[in-house]
Design a protein around this motif. Structure first.
Motif, PDB file in Angstrom:
ATOM      1  N   LYS A  65      24.499  17.236 -38.439  1.00 15.34           N
ATOM      2  CA  LYS A  65      24.473  16.498 -37.063  1.00 15.34           C
ATOM      3  C   LYS A  65      23.607  17.297 -35.960  1.00 15.34           C
ATOM      4  O   LYS A  65      23.436  18.496 -36.334  1.00 15.34           O
ATOM      5  CB  LYS A  65      25.930  16.678 -36.528  1.00 15.34           C
ATOM      6  N   SER A  66      22.888  16.635 -35.264  1.00 20.50           N
ATOM      7  CA  SER A  66      21.660  16.954 -34.420  1.00 20.50           C
ATOM      8  C   SER A  66      22.758  17.902 -33.356  1.00 20.50           C
ATOM      9  O   SER A  66      22.069  18.706 -32.494  1.00 20.50           O
ATOM     10  CB  SER A  66      20.819  15.864 -33.910  1.00 20.50           C
ATOM     11  N   ILE A  67      23.497  17.136 -32.712  1.00 19.10           N
ATOM     12  CA  ILE A  67      24.566  17.666 -31.664  1.00 19.10           C
ATOM     13  C   ILE A  67      25.994  17.575 -31.944  1.00 19.10           C
ATOM     14  O   ILE A  67      26.277  16.974 -32.890  1.00 19.10           O
ATOM     15  CB  ILE A  67      24.166  16.688 -30.346  1.00 19.10           C
ATOM     16  N   PRO A  68      26.880  18.422 -31.496  1.00 16.84           N
ATOM     17  CA  PRO A  68      28.097  18.414 -31.867  1.00 16.84           C
ATOM     18  C   PRO A  68      29.068  17.263 -31.695  1.00 16.84           C
ATOM     19  O   PRO A  68      29.765  16.718 -32.372  1.00 16.84           O
ATOM     20  CB  PRO A  68      28.764  19.733 -30.971  1.00 16.84           C
ATOM     21  N   ASN A  69      28.756  16.432 -30.721  1.00 16.16           N
ATOM     22  CA  ASN A  69      29.542  15.275 -30.380  1.00 16.16           C
ATOM     23  C   ASN A  69      29.228  13.975 -31.070  1.00 16.16           C
ATOM     24  O   ASN A  69      29.608  13.061 -30.720  1.00 16.16           O
ATOM     25  CB  ASN A  69      29.732  14.977 -28.908  1.00 16.16           C
ATOM     26  N   GLU A  70      28.135  14.097 -31.902  1.00 13.58           N
ATOM     27  CA  GLU A  70      27.585  12.958 -32.682  1.00 13.58           C
ATOM     28  C   GLU A  70      28.688  12.598 -33.744  1.00 13.58           C
ATOM     29  O   GLU A  70      29.453  13.418 -34.339  1.00 13.58           O
ATOM     30  CB  GLU A  70      26.382  13.436 -33.491  1.00 13.58           C
ATOM     31  N   LEU A  71      28.998  11.285 -33.789  1.00 11.93           N
ATOM     32  CA  LEU A  71      29.850  10.808 -34.950  1.00 11.93           C
ATOM     33  C   LEU A  71      29.237  10.132 -35.914  1.00 11.93           C
ATOM     34  O   LEU A  71      28.163   9.390 -35.629  1.00 11.93           O
ATOM     35  CB  LEU A  71      30.587   9.331 -34.270  1.00 11.93           C
ATOM     36  N   ARG A  72      29.281  10.633 -37.186  1.00 11.96           N
ATOM     37  CA  ARG A  72      28.643  10.111 -38.122  1.00 11.96           C
ATOM     38  C   ARG A  72      29.564   9.416 -39.543  1.00 11.96           C
ATOM     39  O   ARG A  72      30.573  10.085 -39.773  1.00 11.96           O
ATOM     40  CB  ARG A  72      27.814  11.337 -38.944  1.00 11.96           C
ATOM     41  N   ASP A 100      28.610  -1.121 -32.642  1.00 12.68           N
ATOM     42  CA  ASP A 100      29.743  -1.325 -32.038  1.00 12.68           C
ATOM     43  C   ASP A 100      30.536  -0.284 -31.848  1.00 12.68           C
ATOM     44  O   ASP A 100      31.275   0.419 -30.908  1.00 12.68           O
ATOM     45  CB  ASP A 100      30.687  -1.827 -33.154  1.00 12.68           C
ATOM     46  N   LEU A 101      30.092   1.061 -32.870  1.00 11.28           N
ATOM     47  CA  LEU A 101      31.038   2.556 -32.523  1.00 11.28           C
ATOM     48  C   LEU A 101      30.164   3.126 -31.256  1.00 11.28           C
ATOM     49  O   LEU A 101      30.778   3.626 -30.582  1.00 11.28           O
ATOM     50  CB  LEU A 101      30.705   3.419 -33.589  1.00 11.28           C
ATOM     51  N   GLN A 102      29.033   3.098 -31.034  1.00 13.37           N
ATOM     52  CA  GLN A 102      28.254   3.318 -29.828  1.00 13.37           C
ATOM     53  C   GLN A 102      28.937   2.927 -28.540  1.00 13.37           C
ATOM     54  O   GLN A 102      29.333   3.595 -27.771  1.00 13.37           O
ATOM     55  CB  GLN A 102      27.028   2.965 -29.895  1.00 13.37           C
ATOM     56  N   ARG A 103      29.287   1.590 -28.625  1.00 15.13           N
ATOM     57  CA  ARG A 103      29.831   1.104 -27.464  1.00 15.13           C
ATOM     58  C   ARG A 103      31.302   1.543 -27.238  1.00 15.13           C
ATOM     59  O   ARG A 103      31.844   1.702 -26.243  1.00 15.13           O
ATOM     60  CB  ARG A 103      29.956  -0.277 -27.655  1.00 15.13           C
ATOM     61  N   GLU A 104      32.185   1.624 -28.184  1.00 18.34           N
ATOM     62  CA  GLU A 104      33.642   2.107 -28.436  1.00 18.34           C
ATOM     63  C   GLU A 104      33.670   3.562 -27.933  1.00 18.34           C
ATOM     64  O   GLU A 104      34.487   3.999 -27.106  1.00 18.34           O
ATOM     65  CB  GLU A 104      34.169   1.585 -29.673  1.00 18.34           C
ATOM     66  N   PRO A 108      26.535   9.483 -29.324  1.00 15.85           N
ATOM     67  CA  PRO A 108      25.697   9.583 -30.454  1.00 15.85           C
ATOM     68  C   PRO A 108      26.259   9.038 -31.783  1.00 15.85           C
ATOM     69  O   PRO A 108      27.173   9.747 -32.101  1.00 15.85           O
ATOM     70  CB  PRO A 108      24.914  10.601 -30.415  1.00 15.85           C
ATOM     71  N   VAL A 109      25.610   8.016 -32.446  1.00 16.37           N
ATOM     72  CA  VAL A 109      26.220   7.562 -33.650  1.00 16.37           C
ATOM     73  C   VAL A 109      25.210   7.454 -34.810  1.00 16.37           C
ATOM     74  O   VAL A 109      24.054   6.856 -34.560  1.00 16.37           O
ATOM     75  CB  VAL A 109      27.115   6.270 -33.614  1.00 16.37           C
ATOM     76  N   VAL A 110      25.471   7.979 -36.103  1.00 16.32           N
ATOM     77  CA  VAL A 110      24.537   7.829 -37.006  1.00 16.32           C
ATOM     78  C   VAL A 110      25.582   6.775 -38.169  1.00 16.32           C
ATOM     79  O   VAL A 110      26.529   7.713 -38.458  1.00 16.32           O
ATOM     80  CB  VAL A 110      24.030   9.229 -37.790  1.00 16.32           C
ATOM     81  N   ALA A 304      38.273   0.273 -40.343  1.00 13.17           N
ATOM     82  CA  ALA A 304      38.597   1.506 -41.131  1.00 13.17           C
ATOM     83  C   ALA A 304      38.372   2.767 -40.443  1.00 13.17           C
ATOM     84  O   ALA A 304      38.844   3.804 -40.921  1.00 13.17           O
ATOM     85  CB  ALA A 304      37.550   1.155 -42.405  1.00 13.17           C
ATOM     86  N   VAL A 305      37.067   2.637 -39.618  1.00 14.69           N
ATOM     87  CA  VAL A 305      36.813   4.074 -39.057  1.00 14.69           C
ATOM     88  C   VAL A 305      37.698   4.550 -38.116  1.00 14.69           C
ATOM     89  O   VAL A 305      38.265   5.430 -38.100  1.00 14.69           O
ATOM     90  CB  VAL A 305      35.423   3.801 -38.098  1.00 14.69           C
ATOM     91  N   GLU A 306      38.376   3.433 -37.350  1.00 10.11           N
ATOM     92  CA  GLU A 306      39.315   3.645 -36.188  1.00 10.11           C
ATOM     93  C   GLU A 306      40.605   4.086 -37.021  1.00 10.11           C
ATOM     94  O   GLU A 306      41.211   5.173 -36.400  1.00 10.11           O
ATOM     95  CB  GLU A 306      39.809   2.405 -35.562  1.00 10.11           C
ATOM     96  N   LEU A 307      40.997   3.778 -38.057  1.00  6.16           N
ATOM     97  CA  LEU A 307      42.131   4.224 -38.799  1.00  6.16           C
ATOM     98  C   LEU A 307      41.808   5.528 -39.198  1.00  6.16           C
ATOM     99  O   LEU A 307      42.764   6.321 -39.277  1.00  6.16           O
ATOM    100  CB  LEU A 307      42.482   3.282 -40.088  1.00  6.16           C
ATOM    101  N   SER A 308      40.723   5.875 -39.780  1.00  3.38           N
ATOM    102  CA  SER A 308      40.497   7.272 -40.281  1.00  3.38           C
ATOM    103  C   SER A 308      40.615   8.174 -39.159  1.00  3.38           C
ATOM    104  O   SER A 308      41.187   9.301 -39.374  1.00  3.38           O
ATOM    105  CB  SER A 308      39.073   7.285 -40.934  1.00  3.38           C
ATOM    106  N   LEU A 309      40.052   7.927 -37.844  1.00  2.00           N
ATOM    107  CA  LEU A 309      39.850   8.780 -36.941  1.00  2.00           C
ATOM    108  C   LEU A 309      41.457   8.974 -36.251  1.00  2.00           C
ATOM    109  O   LEU A 309      41.669   9.991 -35.568  1.00  2.00           O
ATOM    110  CB  LEU A 309      38.692   8.457 -35.892  1.00  2.00           C
TER     111      LEU A 309
END
Length: 323
Positions: A65-72, A100-104, A108-110, A304-309
């Motif tokens: 990750k480039s920055i700590p708060n990045e969601l990958r 969609d993840l960036q909006r929610e 930053p999202v990868v 699926a991402v939301e369930l995991s998180l």
């Protein structure tokens, strides 16, 4: 002279009107069977098809990750996730998921798209073992019902089958003949039997079923050891939606249940779109999603991402309560 003009005009038509001459290229691999050649961008049927350094259909990103708060998020799958050459990169499921993840989450999202045509669980596990989870927060495994017995054969296909070209054709006309006309009408360059197991009525061996179950199990465990949350995403075919689910659907789901892995499917939204009169599948193809079906798959991935998180958040709350 007349023949030269005809060939030249045909070449120009194939290249600029149709968009041939630049197919995505593959390379053979001893563990994954085959994979997209890395770090290449193609234009096929006027659609962009970009492959990063990891052989993913995704933009490049660093291994960490480039920055700590990045969601990958890394999505691993077969031709369903892959999207095909008839859909522009910007419109495939994983790119929609990224937006969609960036909006929610407003961070930053990868999103990585690790996929290839006719990959099954052993291929997907081999990919994960080769590249790791690449610092992902979430790793999603996409499976269709036929994947419950989709094992690699390692029969050479790259440069043999028209579906897996290993080098760029010299002309768009050559592309037309080698990829479409010769396989269809003269059976030259056809994919060898046993590679494409997407037809759910294909005969399955118990050995293949066992190998795929173990690969799925190891996939989830490997990703978790690497620190990622995991989820299973199940894609349904048109015959399953209008008839009954294939046994492979329940077999894949059972592994997830046994491994305490959350799972989702795209059946509800696909059925809704079908009932609206617009098919999310390509015409004559009961498996692969067209442009209108990509947002449905993207939303299923998002769930699926939301369930995991959500599971991760619950774990943190439990940990805080314990202190």
């Amino acid at each position: 002279m007349f023949c030269v003009v005809v060939v030249a005009l045909s070449e120009l038509f194939c290249r600029f009107a149709i968009g041939l001459g630049d197919p995505p290229l593959y390379q053979a691999d001893g563990q994954m069977e085959y994979i997209l050649q890395p770090s290449k961008t193609y234009h096929r049927f006027h659609n962009r098809f970009s492959v990063n350094r990891y052989g993913m259909r995704a933009d490049n990103f660093p291994a960490s990750k480039s920055i700590p708060n990045e969601l990958r998020v890394i999505v691993v799958g077969d031709s369903i996730v892959y999207g095909g050459v008839r859909i522009d990169q910007n419109d495939i499921d994983t790119e929609i998921l990224k937006r969609d993840l960036q909006r929610e989450f407003d961070r930053p999202v990868v999103v990585g798209n690790a996929s290839a045509k006719s990959w099954g669980p052993p291929n997907e596990l081999a990919y994960l073992k080769r590249y790791g989870t690449l610092d992902a927060d979430v790793v999603l495994l996409e499976l269709s019902s036929h994947d419950y017995a989709d094992t690699p054969t390692f029969v050479p296909v790259v440069g043999v089958s028209a579906d897996y070209p290993g080098k760029k054709p010299p002309l768009a006309l050559a592309d037309l003949f080698e990829t479409y006309l010769l396989p269809r009408y003269l059976h030259v360059g056809e994919t060898p039997a046993g590679i494409d197991k997407t037809m759910i009525d294909t005969a399955q061996s118990e050995q293949d079923v066992v190998e795929c179950r173990e690969s799925e199990r190891e996939f989830f465990r490997f990703a978790r050891v690497q620190g990622a949350k995991v989820a299973l995403v199940q894609h349904l075919t048109l015959p399953e939606l209008i008839g009954k689910y294939h046994p492979g659907y329940y077999a894949n789901q059972k592994v997830a249940q046994e491994e305490n892995v959350p799972y989702v499917n795209d059946a509800g939204e696909l059925l809704t779109q079908l009932k609206s009169g617009e098919s999310p599948y390509f015409e004559g193809d009961p498996l692969h999603l067209n442009r209108s079906g990509q947002p449905i798959l993207a939303h299923t991935l998002l769930r699926a991402v939301e369930l995991s998180l959500k599971g991760q958040l619950n774990e943190r709350r439990a940990s805080s309560a314990g202190h």
